[in-house]
Design an enzyme around this catalytic site. Structure first.
Site, PDB file in Angstrom:
ATOM      1  N   HIS A  76      33.060  43.203  46.293  1.00 44.66           N
ATOM      2  CA  HIS A  76      32.942  42.148  46.971  1.00 44.66           C
ATOM      3  C   HIS A  76      31.526  42.351  47.696  1.00 44.66           C
ATOM      4  O   HIS A  76      30.749  41.341  47.954  1.00 44.66           O
ATOM      5  CB  HIS A  76      33.946  41.673  47.869  1.00 44.66           C
ATOM      6  CG  HIS A  76      35.216  41.096  46.842  1.00 44.66           C
ATOM      7  ND1 HIS A  76      36.482  41.084  47.376  1.00 44.66           N
ATOM      8  CD2 HIS A  76      35.412  40.857  45.410  1.00 44.66           C
ATOM      9  CE1 HIS A  76      37.342  40.604  46.293  1.00 44.66           C
ATOM     10  NE2 HIS A  76      36.324  40.346  45.257  1.00 44.66           N
ATOM     11  N   HIS A 119      37.502  36.706  35.207  1.00 44.38           N
ATOM     12  CA  HIS A 119      38.748  36.931  35.684  1.00 44.38           C
ATOM     13  C   HIS A 119      38.989  37.159  37.179  1.00 44.38           C
ATOM     14  O   HIS A 119      38.822  37.759  37.952  1.00 44.38           O
ATOM     15  CB  HIS A 119      38.958  38.731  35.477  1.00 44.38           C
ATOM     16  CG  HIS A 119      38.850  39.099  33.926  1.00 44.38           C
ATOM     17  ND1 HIS A 119      37.708  39.047  33.156  1.00 44.38           N
ATOM     18  CD2 HIS A 119      39.880  39.501  33.220  1.00 44.38           C
ATOM     19  CE1 HIS A 119      37.991  39.329  32.170  1.00 44.38           C
ATOM     20  NE2 HIS A 119      39.301  39.615  31.994  1.00 44.38           N
ATOM     21  N   SER A 178      37.207  36.863  44.425  1.00 40.76           N
ATOM     22  CA  SER A 178      35.833  36.651  44.128  1.00 40.76           C
ATOM     23  C   SER A 178      35.575  35.238  44.035  1.00 40.76           C
ATOM     24  O   SER A 178      34.451  34.845  44.501  1.00 40.76           O
ATOM     25  CB  SER A 178      35.604  37.437  42.785  1.00 40.76           C
ATOM     26  OG  SER A 178      36.696  37.134  41.770  1.00 40.76           O
ATOM     27  N   GLU A 185      41.360  32.169  34.590  1.00 40.59           N
ATOM     28  CA  GLU A 185      42.208  33.146  35.054  1.00 40.59           C
ATOM     29  C   GLU A 185      43.376  32.799  34.203  1.00 40.59           C
ATOM     30  O   GLU A 185      43.694  31.792  33.776  1.00 40.59           O
ATOM     31  CB  GLU A 185      42.667  32.865  36.471  1.00 40.59           C
ATOM     32  CG  GLU A 185      43.895  33.328  36.962  1.00 40.59           C
ATOM     33  CD  GLU A 185      43.975  34.872  36.837  1.00 40.59           C
ATOM     34  OE1 GLU A 185      43.055  35.671  37.156  1.00 40.59           O
ATOM     35  OE2 GLU A 185      44.947  35.355  35.897  1.00 40.59           O
ATOM     36  N   GLY A 204      39.063  34.957  29.712  1.00 45.32           N
ATOM     37  CA  GLY A 204      37.681  35.187  30.325  1.00 45.32           C
ATOM     38  C   GLY A 204      36.689  35.919  29.162  1.00 45.32           C
ATOM     39  O   GLY A 204      35.523  35.465  29.021  1.00 45.32           O
ATOM     40  N   ASP A 255      35.404  41.242  36.078  1.00 46.12           N
ATOM     41  CA  ASP A 255      36.574  41.839  36.834  1.00 46.12           C
ATOM     42  C   ASP A 255      37.964  42.221  36.110  1.00 46.12           C
ATOM     43  O   ASP A 255      38.849  41.587  36.764  1.00 46.12           O
ATOM     44  CB  ASP A 255      36.537  41.397  38.432  1.00 46.12           C
ATOM     45  CG  ASP A 255      37.228  42.295  39.049  1.00 46.12           C
ATOM     46  OD1 ASP A 255      37.667  43.440  38.924  1.00 46.12           O
ATOM     47  OD2 ASP A 255      37.625  41.796  40.382  1.00 46.12           O
TER      48      ASP A 255
HETATM   49  C1  LIG Z   1      41.120  42.530  39.247  1.00 47.11           C
HETATM   50  S1  LIG Z   1      42.013  41.005  38.967  1.00 47.11           S
HETATM   51  C2  LIG Z   1      40.571  39.791  39.571  1.00 47.11           C
HETATM   52  C3  LIG Z   1      40.085  39.982  41.036  1.00 47.11           C
HETATM   53  C4  LIG Z   1      39.156  39.012  41.357  1.00 47.11           C
HETATM   54  N1  LIG Z   1      37.863  39.013  40.481  1.00 47.11           N
HETATM   55  C5  LIG Z   1      38.677  39.217  42.737  1.00 47.11           C
HETATM   56  O1  LIG Z   1      37.692  39.740  42.905  1.00 47.11           O
HETATM   57  O2  LIG Z   1      39.438  38.773  43.774  1.00 47.11           O
HETATM   58  C6  LIG Z   1      42.008  40.640  37.520  1.00 47.11           C
HETATM   59  C7  LIG Z   1      42.606  39.104  37.041  1.00 47.11           C
HETATM   60  O3  LIG Z   1      42.376  38.765  35.556  1.00 47.11           O
HETATM   61  C8  LIG Z   1      43.412  38.052  35.230  1.00 47.11           C
HETATM   62  N2  LIG Z   1      43.538  38.202  33.802  1.00 47.11           N
HETATM   63  C9  LIG Z   1      43.829  39.215  32.895  1.00 47.11           C
HETATM   64  N3  LIG Z   1      43.414  38.996  31.744  1.00 47.11           N
HETATM   65  C10 LIG Z   1      42.555  38.136  31.472  1.00 47.11           C
HETATM   66  C11 LIG Z   1      41.717  37.610  30.542  1.00 47.11           C
HETATM   67  N4  LIG Z   1      41.881  37.730  29.355  1.00 47.11           N
HETATM   68  N5  LIG Z   1      40.999  36.218  31.073  1.00 47.11           N
HETATM   69  C12 LIG Z   1      41.131  36.003  32.242  1.00 47.11           C
HETATM   70  N6  LIG Z   1      41.930  36.376  33.103  1.00 47.11           N
HETATM   71  C13 LIG Z   1      42.574  37.427  33.016  1.00 47.11           C
HETATM   72  C14 LIG Z   1      44.688  38.966  35.948  1.00 47.11           C
HETATM   73  O4  LIG Z   1      45.774  37.909  35.834  1.00 47.11           O
HETATM   74  C15 LIG Z   1      44.134  39.266  37.123  1.00 47.11           C
HETATM   75  O5  LIG Z   1      44.214  38.049  38.146  1.00 47.11           O
END
Ligand SMILES: C[S@@+](CC[C@H](N)C(=O)[O-])C[C@H]1O[C@@H](n2cnc3c(N)ncnc32)[C@H](O)[C@@H]1O
Length: 272
Positions: free
Chosen positions: A18, A41, A91, A109, A135, A155
């Site tokens: 971040h 993500h 994020s 998401e 994503g 992410d």
């Molecule tokens: C590491 S976390 C993201 C944290 C966020 N980027 C942050 O910095 O606050 C990964 C997220 O991706 C989501 N996720 C998993 N596979 C995904 C996909 N194919 N497309 C979008 N989101 C996905 C999960 O549910 C999770 O909430």
């Protein structure tokens, strides 16, 4: 989809990613032309670090809570925003907080609960589009943006064994659609072989101007642990490498004690 970011919010990896994300956004904000951000993500947006989920792992104790307790001047911008926003900002919350009048954010998401939380939060916000979709698909569907300048933040949860492979493919596909955009992809460092192979594949991709900034907490002798993490950046802004190195060093220094192998690295994987 077992991964829930609420268990990990505010940990050292969040602080690292971040703080660097904010530096990339600030560089986009230095020019008056509007920009677009795709957060592939996105997670839930905000996290209550006193909630059961966060308390169960207590990862923020050795992350954001430690940084706030011992603030380093280099991290002032990031820590100031975290304090200003109240709950720990994920994020999409951080990105939204710095958008200007004509800038836009699209978040993806896939987890239904986190997607619903995010949708509620941004329901009436004309700057934010929320997509409950993959994503990886969005990299094709939402790029290139009409603004022609912007940032793609990737992410993934790294739950799947082939996530590095998926990430390499996603970056190459997305870059072919939006070659002037800035791309920032977070990755875990558990064992170095997987990381080196990811770097080698990106270096061989034909994409120019790629750097990787890494924060190592310790040697990678135990490959079951999150021993560090990195951010791969394509088309980094002017002087980003120096800035990122200083931010990563400040994050690491705030953690105080240092284990063998702890340090930061900035690698250039492909020249401009
Ligand atoms: C590491 S976390 C993201 C944290 C966020 N980027 C942050 O910095 O606050 C990964 C997220 O991706 C989501 N996720 C998993 N596979 C995904 C996909 N194919 N497309 C979008 N989101 C996905 C999960 O549910 C999770 O909430």
């Amino acid at each position: 989809m077992n991964y829930r970011h609420a268990y990990h919010a505010g940990n050292f990896a969040d602080c690292f990613k971040h703080a660097l994300l904010l530096a990339l956004l600030d560089s986009l904000g230095r020019k008056p032309a509007p920009y677009f951000v795709l957060d592939t993500h996105a997670g839930a947006g905000f996290y209550d670090l006193d909630a059961d989920t966060a308390q169960r792992t207590a990862e923020s104790e050795s992350g954001i809570k430690r940084l706030l307790h011992n603030p380093r001047p280099k991290l002032q911008r990031y820590l100031g925003l975290v304090e200003q926003l109240g709950l720990y900002p994920g994020s999409p919350a951080l990105i939204r907080s710095v958008l200007r009048e004509n800038d836009r954010l699209a978040c993806c998401e896939l987890h239904p609960d986190d997607a619903a939380t995010l949708r509620r939060r941004f329901r009436r916000d004309p700057h934010v589009d929320m997509h409950e979709r993959s994503g990886w698909e969005a990299l094709g569907a939402l790029l290139p943006p009409k603004e022609k300048r912007g940032l793609v933040f990737i992410d993934p949860p790294f739950e799947a064994r082939d996530e590095f492979h998926t990430l390499t493919g996603g970056l190459c596909r997305a870059h072919s659609r939006f070659s002037h955009g800035i791309f920032a992809a977070w990755y875990p460092i558990k064992q170095m072989a997987a990381v080196r192979s990811f770097h080698a594949n990106m270096a061989a991709s034909g994409i120019r101007d790629i750097v990787a900034i890494e924060l190592h907490l310790r040697d990678t002798t135990n490959a079951e642990r999150l021993n560090g993490c990195g951010l791969l950046v394509i088309n980094p802004p002017y002087q980003f490498e120096e800035q990122a190195r200083a931010l990563a060093n400040a994050v690491l220094a705030s953690f105080g004690e240092s284990e063998p192998g702890a340090g930061t690295t900035v690698l250039r994987l492909a020249d401009e």
